[in-house]
Design a protein around this motif. Structure first.
Motif, short mmCIF file in Angstrom:
data_model
loop_
_atom_site.label_atom_id
_atom_site.label_comp_id
_atom_site.label_asym_id
_atom_site.label_seq_id
_atom_site.Cartn_x
_atom_site.Cartn_y
_atom_site.Cartn_z
N MET A 202 38.61 12.40 15.33
CA MET A 202 38.45 12.86 16.25
C MET A 202 39.87 13.40 17.16
SD MET A 202 35.20 10.96 17.91
CE MET A 202 35.21 9.34 17.19
N ARG A 203 41.31 13.80 17.60
CA ARG A 203 41.53 13.18 18.49
C ARG A 203 42.14 14.65 19.37
NH1 ARG A 203 41.57 9.34 15.78
NH2 ARG A 203 43.00 8.32 15.02
N ILE A 204 43.45 14.12 19.89
CA ILE A 204 42.86 15.15 21.48
C ILE A 204 44.12 16.60 20.39
CG2 ILE A 204 45.10 15.70 23.02
CD1 ILE A 204 44.38 12.41 24.01
N LYS A 205 43.78 17.52 20.46
CA LYS A 205 45.32 18.54 19.86
C LYS A 205 45.81 19.36 20.57
CE LYS A 205 41.89 22.22 19.32
NZ LYS A 205 40.93 23.27 18.18
N LYS A 206 45.47 19.28 22.21
CA LYS A 206 45.93 20.36 23.46
C LYS A 206 46.10 19.85 24.40
CE LYS A 206 44.88 24.27 24.23
NZ LYS A 206 44.67 26.23 24.28
N ILE A 207 46.67 19.60 25.16
CA ILE A 207 46.50 19.08 26.79
C ILE A 207 46.76 20.81 27.50
CG2 ILE A 207 48.91 17.35 26.63
CD1 ILE A 207 47.64 16.30 28.78
N LYS A 208 46.70 20.57 29.28
CA LYS A 208 46.63 22.12 29.79
C LYS A 208 46.76 20.81 30.91
CE LYS A 208 46.07 26.29 29.27
NZ LYS A 208 45.38 27.48 29.47
N ILE A 209 47.70 21.00 31.58
CA ILE A 209 48.17 20.70 33.10
C ILE A 209 48.07 21.77 34.16
CG2 ILE A 209 49.24 19.23 34.47
CD1 ILE A 209 49.86 17.13 31.85
N LYS A 210 47.57 21.63 35.27
CA LYS A 210 47.34 23.10 36.16
C LYS A 210 47.67 21.68 37.68
CE LYS A 210 45.45 26.80 38.80
NZ LYS A 210 44.01 27.43 38.61
N ASN A 211 48.85 22.48 38.57
CA ASN A 211 49.43 21.62 39.66
C ASN A 211 49.68 20.23 39.94
OD1 ASN A 211 49.23 24.66 40.05
ND2 ASN A 211 47.42 24.23 41.10
N PHE A 212 49.52 19.50 38.44
CA PHE A 212 49.79 17.87 38.77
C PHE A 212 50.79 17.60 39.06
CE2 PHE A 212 48.74 13.88 36.38
CZ PHE A 212 48.34 12.97 37.20
N LYS A 213 50.88 16.69 40.08
CA LYS A 213 52.59 16.22 40.30
C LYS A 213 53.37 17.45 39.88
CE LYS A 213 51.60 11.28 39.45
NZ LYS A 213 51.82 9.80 38.76
N CYS A 214 54.73 17.50 38.95
CA CYS A 214 55.88 18.53 38.44
C CYS A 214 54.72 19.20 37.92
CB CYS A 214 56.79 17.28 37.58
SG CYS A 214 56.40 16.56 35.97
N TYR A 215 54.06 19.58 37.98
CA TYR A 215 54.26 20.63 36.67
C TYR A 215 53.34 21.85 37.59
CZ TYR A 215 55.20 18.80 32.72
OH TYR A 215 55.38 17.55 31.80
N ALA A 216 53.95 23.05 37.94
CA ALA A 216 53.27 23.93 38.90
C ALA A 216 52.85 25.00 38.29
CB ALA A 216 54.59 24.16 39.70
N GLY A 217 51.73 25.17 38.14
CA GLY A 217 51.38 26.08 37.81
C GLY A 217 50.38 25.59 36.77
N THR A 218 50.18 26.63 35.43
CA THR A 218 49.41 26.08 34.10
C THR A 218 51.37 25.72 33.10
OG1 THR A 218 47.41 26.48 34.60
CG2 THR A 218 48.26 26.16 32.08
N PHE A 219 50.66 24.48 32.37
CA PHE A 219 51.45 23.31 31.89
C PHE A 219 50.81 23.00 30.16
CE2 PHE A 219 52.84 19.41 29.73
CZ PHE A 219 54.10 20.10 28.74
N GLU A 220 50.90 23.76 28.65
CA GLU A 220 50.51 23.43 28.02
C GLU A 220 51.24 22.57 26.54
OE1 GLU A 220 49.20 26.72 24.67
OE2 GLU A 220 48.13 26.69 26.81
N VAL A 221 50.27 21.36 25.93
CA VAL A 221 51.25 20.67 24.93
C VAL A 221 50.35 20.63 23.50
CG1 VAL A 221 51.02 18.58 26.20
CG2 VAL A 221 53.29 19.17 24.29
N LEU A 222 51.26 21.21 22.33
CA LEU A 222 50.30 20.24 21.42
C LEU A 222 50.31 19.49 20.83
CD1 LEU A 222 50.39 24.14 19.80
CD2 LEU A 222 48.85 23.35 20.87
N LEU A 223 49.71 18.59 20.25
CA LEU A 223 49.79 17.50 19.90
C LEU A 223 49.79 16.87 18.36
CD1 LEU A 223 48.18 15.50 23.18
CD2 LEU A 223 50.64 15.64 22.11
N ASN A 224 49.94 16.15 17.41
CA ASN A 224 49.92 15.65 16.32
C ASN A 224 48.23 14.50 16.57
OD1 ASN A 224 51.98 17.53 15.63
ND2 ASN A 224 52.89 15.77 15.19
#
Length: 544
Positions: A1-23
């Motif tokens: 069990m791992r984190i495969k993706k994170i989505k961030i919206k309006n938090f600190k430096c990220y305006a709108g929606t930002f996402e990144v896939l993780l190994n």
């Protein structure tokens, strides 16, 4: 069990929606200052624990958590006929794996509206409880920031059920060895690590020992005289006033004890040693040992190359059974933990080395030049050392003596690998100028770089004019269409020959000398007291 993706919206430096896939294993996030590396780590930890900077965020909401541009747009809209609704922060973690531990987390309650396992952490306007109060506040027109006093923070699963950190099978540990927060002279971070390393019986034993110390302290004859004097001077009713040590709770000892290293208070030892000790203690603590995800903030801080090597070895041993997410500026850390794990971050754009056509090249590269391109505000790519020296001096001559790096422009020697670096620059939108020789074949050069024609942040700079002559070196015709002949063409024999400390009777004689001593001639130009003229393609490149 791992984190495969994170989505961030309006938090600190990220305006709108930002996402990144993780190994599932190691992820090395590289980016310049203020690019959002730390924010990614903070967001993951917040979504898993509800904590930020060691404190529960529900009790510490602030408008500074929101992206500044989003807040500004919201506040400006309040003066219009169609005000925007209060903005919200959303952090979503998508998990990989299956099993009973994920059953309560599975559903389509996420912004992708796809079925999966995960958690969503929201900081949003509490309309149910504060709708009327907010409407009244809007009428007054006195709102100048996000009204966080009307907000709530909630943690829910993708099954749309409220949860707590205890319900999430993935546990995180945030390790920031460079942070320095002191309380009564003791480092809060290291004290918390030591506390978490102890069993309950051991903590109780320390508390008892601390109480005995307090009792001995209050029974001291000198202290009794002092307390009597304070009571007499204070004259507060008939009650006594005294000084003692804090025993208001069973954990009072935590804030009054100080950590010593070889009998020296922890905050007096060197910063590098502090970082090493903090990180090693954190990795070995019971709480972090149970964590499945390690979040490590710039482990290279304050460390020499030797100490960094030791730390990387420790991190390497920890990564086997954990997901590790590291933010760094260090090419050494990136190389040792695997360039294939690099996540390159720039202006909310993400590129993985493994996704590039040139990924095998970058994996075999030492890594330093790769990171230089990612971290630079702008870059000028050149073929070799002599080109780099000439470009640096040309920039200095037109920018009041400043080196390009002082304006965050990095001049990078890439050999013949221009296309590989341009692929990376294109994906990350790094402004780049290429300085290259035409070798008398401008049409072939244009064909080579046709993929980058018309891209506004990429310039290919070369001389369009094809020069020629009768000179031969050995049995081969001399190439009049490289940097050195172009420099001679722009300045003449009478300028360059004295600068190189030679006597030459013809241009071809100087051509031979410059061909055989490229780096020495470039160094002479770089160090010369007088300025020279530069070919148009050099002038074009430094105007990046």
């Amino acid at each position: 069990m791992r984190i495969k993706k994170i989505k961030i919206k309006n938090f600190k430096c990220y305006a709108g929606t930002f996402e990144v896939l993780l190994n599932e294993g190691v992820n090395i996030i590289v980016g310049g200052n203020e690019s959002g590396k730390s924010t990614i780590l903070e967001a993951i930890h917040l979504a898993l624990t509800g904590m930020l900077n060691g404190r529960h965020i529900r009790n510490d909401l602030s408008s500074y958590l929101f992206n500044l541009a989003v807040e500004s747009s919201y506040v400006k809209s309040l003066a219009t006929a169609t005000p925007l609704p209060p903005p919200s922060i959303l952090i979503e973690l998508f998990f990989s794996g299956d099993g009973k531990e994920f059953a309560d987390l599975e559903g389509d309650g996420n912004s992708d509206t796809v079925k999966g396992s995960g958690v969503a952490y929201k900081i949003e306007f509490d309309r149910e409880n504060y709708g009327d109060a907010y409407a009244e506040l809007i009428k007054t027109g006195g709102l100048k920031s996000i009204p966080v006093e009307y907000y709530s923070a909630t943690m829910a699963s993708f099954a749309r059920k409220g949860i707590t950190a205890r319900n999430i099978p993935i546990k995180s540990a945030f390790i920031d060895s460079a942070s320095s927060r002191f309380q009564n002279g003791s480092d809060v971070y290291i004290s918390r690590i030591i506390r978490d390393s102890l069993e309950e019986k051991e903590r109780a034993s320390i508390s008892q020992a601390h109480r005995k110390l307090r009792e001995a302290f209050t029974e001291d004859a000198a202290l009794k005289l002092i307390n009597a004097k304070i009571t007499a001077a204070a004259k507060i009713s008939k009650k006594s006033v005294s000084v003692s040590v804090d025993l208001s709770s069973q954990t009072a000892w935590e804030s009054s004890l100080m950590t010593y290293i070889d009998n020296i208070p922890f905050h007096y030892i060197g910063k590098g040693e502090q970082c090493i000790i903090k990180t090693k203690l954190a990795l070995s603590s019971k709480k972090n040992g149970e964590a499945t995800t390690l979040l490590i903030e710039e482990p290279e801080n304050h460390l020499s190359h030797g100490r960094l090597s030791q730390l990387v070895r420790d991190l390497s041993s920890e990564k086997e059974n954990k997901q590790v997410i590291i933010s760094t500026h260090s090419s050494f850390v990136a190389n040792k933990l695997g360039l294939e794990n690099l996540v390159l971050l720039r202006q909310s754009r993400v590129v993985r080395i493994g996704e590039l056509k040139s990924n095998e090249f970058f994996k075999k590269l030492a890594g330093y030049d790769t990171l230089r391109l990612v971290l630079a505000k702008k870059a000028i790519l050149v073929e070799g050392d002599s080109d780099e020296l000439v470009v640096q001096r040309a920039y200095m001559d037109t920018h009041e003596g400043r080196l390009p790096i002082e304006d965050e422009i990095d001049v990078i020697s890439v050999g013949t690998s221009f296309l590989r670096f341009l692929e990376l620059a294109k994906e990350l939108k790094v402004p780049v100028a290429v300085v290259t020789d035409s070798d008398g074949k401008p049409e072939a050069l244009r064909k080579k770089y046709v993929e980058y024609e018309g891209i506004d942040h990429i310039k290919i700079c070369f001389d369009e004019v094809v020069d020629g002559g009768d000179l031969k070196i050995g049995n081969r015709p001399f190439n009049y269409n490289t940097l050195e002949p172009k420099l001679l063409k722009s300045n003449g024999l009478e300028v360059l020959a004295p600068m190189f400390g030679i006597k030459a009777s013809s241009d071809d004689e100087l051509h031979i000398h410059m061909h055989a001593n490229k780096t020495d001639c470039a160094l002479a130009i770089f160090s010369a007291a007088r300025k020279i003229n530069y070919p148009d393609f050099i002038v074009d490149a430094i105007a990046i």
